[in-house]
Write a protein that holds these residues in place. Sequence first.
Motif, PDB file in Angstrom:
ATOM      1  N   THR A  73      -5.792   6.941  -1.477  1.00 41.08           N
ATOM      2  CA  THR A  73      -5.419   5.625  -0.929  1.00 41.08           C
ATOM      3  C   THR A  73      -4.525   4.956  -1.852  1.00 41.08           C
ATOM      4  OG1 THR A  73      -7.521   4.837  -2.115  1.00 41.08           O
ATOM      5  CG2 THR A  73      -7.917   5.875   0.079  1.00 41.08           C
ATOM      6  N   ILE A  74      -4.234   3.925  -1.427  1.00 39.50           N
ATOM      7  CA  ILE A  74      -3.350   3.116  -2.302  1.00 39.50           C
ATOM      8  C   ILE A  74      -4.001   2.716  -3.643  1.00 39.50           C
ATOM      9  CG2 ILE A  74      -2.391   0.845  -2.477  1.00 39.50           C
ATOM     10  CD1 ILE A  74      -1.082   1.081   0.143  1.00 39.50           C
ATOM     11  N   LYS A  75      -5.300   2.293  -3.524  1.00 37.31           N
ATOM     12  CA  LYS A  75      -6.197   2.008  -4.709  1.00 37.31           C
ATOM     13  C   LYS A  75      -6.316   3.359  -5.500  1.00 37.31           C
ATOM     14  CE  LYS A  75     -10.950   0.279  -5.983  1.00 37.31           C
ATOM     15  NZ  LYS A  75     -12.222  -0.285  -5.468  1.00 37.31           N
ATOM     16  N   CYS A 119       2.231   0.626   3.414  1.00 34.74           N
ATOM     17  CA  CYS A 119       0.748   0.440   4.107  1.00 34.74           C
ATOM     18  C   CYS A 119       0.963   1.288   5.553  1.00 34.74           C
ATOM     19  CB  CYS A 119       0.647  -0.903   4.318  1.00 34.74           C
ATOM     20  SG  CYS A 119       0.387  -2.003   2.988  1.00 34.74           S
ATOM     21  N   LYS A 179       0.597   5.164   4.119  1.00 35.08           N
ATOM     22  CA  LYS A 179      -0.981   5.623   3.872  1.00 35.08           C
ATOM     23  C   LYS A 179      -1.842   5.442   4.984  1.00 35.08           C
ATOM     24  CE  LYS A 179      -1.287   7.053   0.649  1.00 35.08           C
ATOM     25  NZ  LYS A 179      -1.033   8.623   0.609  1.00 35.08           N
ATOM     26  N   GLY A 180      -1.526   4.185   5.934  1.00 30.45           N
ATOM     27  CA  GLY A 180      -2.655   4.108   6.993  1.00 30.45           C
ATOM     28  C   GLY A 180      -2.329   5.098   7.740  1.00 30.45           C
ATOM     29  N   GLN A 197     -10.129   0.067   5.997  1.00 28.34           N
ATOM     30  CA  GLN A 197      -9.560   0.801   4.632  1.00 28.34           C
ATOM     31  C   GLN A 197      -7.964   0.376   5.035  1.00 28.34           C
ATOM     32  OE1 GLN A 197     -10.449   3.266   2.417  1.00 28.34           O
ATOM     33  NE2 GLN A 197      -8.585   2.530   1.853  1.00 28.34           N
ATOM     34  N   LYS A 203      -7.907  -2.843   2.892  1.00 26.54           N
ATOM     35  CA  LYS A 203      -7.897  -2.611   1.324  1.00 26.54           C
ATOM     36  C   LYS A 203      -6.623  -2.384   0.827  1.00 26.54           C
ATOM     37  CE  LYS A 203     -12.877  -1.400   1.655  1.00 26.54           C
ATOM     38  NZ  LYS A 203     -13.928  -0.158   1.479  1.00 26.54           N
ATOM     39  N   ASP A 204      -6.039  -1.181   1.678  1.00 30.37           N
ATOM     40  CA  ASP A 204      -4.641  -0.988   1.126  1.00 30.37           C
ATOM     41  C   ASP A 204      -3.756  -2.023   1.171  1.00 30.37           C
ATOM     42  OD1 ASP A 204      -5.523   1.731   0.673  1.00 30.37           O
ATOM     43  OD2 ASP A 204      -4.643   2.614   2.487  1.00 30.37           O
ATOM     44  N   SER A 239      -4.241  -4.309  -2.033  1.00 30.63           N
ATOM     45  CA  SER A 239      -3.752  -3.530  -3.068  1.00 30.63           C
ATOM     46  C   SER A 239      -2.368  -3.378  -2.974  1.00 30.63           C
ATOM     47  CB  SER A 239      -4.382  -2.405  -3.173  1.00 30.63           C
ATOM     48  OG  SER A 239      -5.820  -1.923  -3.268  1.00 30.63           O
ATOM     49  N   CYS A 240      -1.835  -3.151  -1.990  1.00 30.76           N
ATOM     50  CA  CYS A 240      -0.199  -3.142  -1.917  1.00 30.76           C
ATOM     51  C   CYS A 240       0.779  -4.139  -1.960  1.00 30.76           C
ATOM     52  CB  CYS A 240       0.172  -2.265  -0.698  1.00 30.76           C
ATOM     53  SG  CYS A 240       1.882  -1.738  -0.572  1.00 30.76           S
TER      54      CYS A 240
END
Length: 332
Positions: A6-8, A251, A254-255, A274, A277-278, A281-282
Amino acid sequence: MESEPTIKEIIQTVQRFRILSVGWSGVGTSSLINSVFRMEDARVSYFKPGEAEIRKEFTSEDNPYFVLHYSKGFETGDVATFETVRQFIMERSKEELELKERLHALWLCTETPTAGGRVFEAGDERLLQFLHESGTGIPVVIVFTQYDKLVRTKEAELREDNEGIDPAALERWSEEEAREAFKICLDSLQRTMDRLKIPMPRYVKFVRAIGRTFQLAEVTRSIVKERLDEAAWIMWAIAQRASLPVKIKACVTKGMSFASLRVGQTLLRTCLLQVHKDIISCWNFKGEVLNSAEFGQLMLHLVQDVQVTPNVSTSPTIDTISSLCNGFRLLF
């Protein structure tokens, strides 16, 4: 099937986008960094004129997701500075290094010529030749800084030769003259690359104006994506604050990875959470606009599980949506 990070998780692994900027004092490095990363405390100028310690890491409390290394430009015959830069690049491009320790991009900054002058000094040409022959694979972008100065120069020339010219016509004509002068500059650069027998590098003309710094963000993303691990360009998308499309691409990438690996296993609601959340963060925003319950509810309201009866009472209001959009406009 192995899950995509994930981005996190990418932030935890890569931590910061590492970039080296090479250019003379006064060429506009501070303005460049401030504009692309949307911060207030970039100050390369506190060095003694023309000096810099390339191994020093410049970081920012305003934007913790990048680290800058800086080197002065090369004077004719300045072997020591070139050797310092060469050694640093070799050290930071070793394949055995973790991605977080590697150099992710190099910006070679040069002031846009205003009077048909040469684009590069001999040291700059030597650096490009070294980067090509060394096989380090470090993404390089030539940044023509102070393009605005070229436009102003053309404007002054036109005003002097055309007394009483309409301001709108003057602005349009100045831009056209600057574009033509820049083409001549690029022709000169192409001849230099042909002489050195290396491919034409990526380049950007940097304009310090709201909404006009996105090109550097886009070009950097493109070449980093080509040369390095996917996590590197995702980290770039997080760190930069000049291009909203670059963040959206990260986004979406990753999504889609998250969703494709979990089809039939996870409710769409969980996927959206999710993605939320990305995004937080992004997009690397100041403030809590994206982390708010209202934004989360806005996302969940877009697509609701078919088994669940839509809850109209929790739908985001027009005022909430407007507030969120206003927040975005302030940040990009």
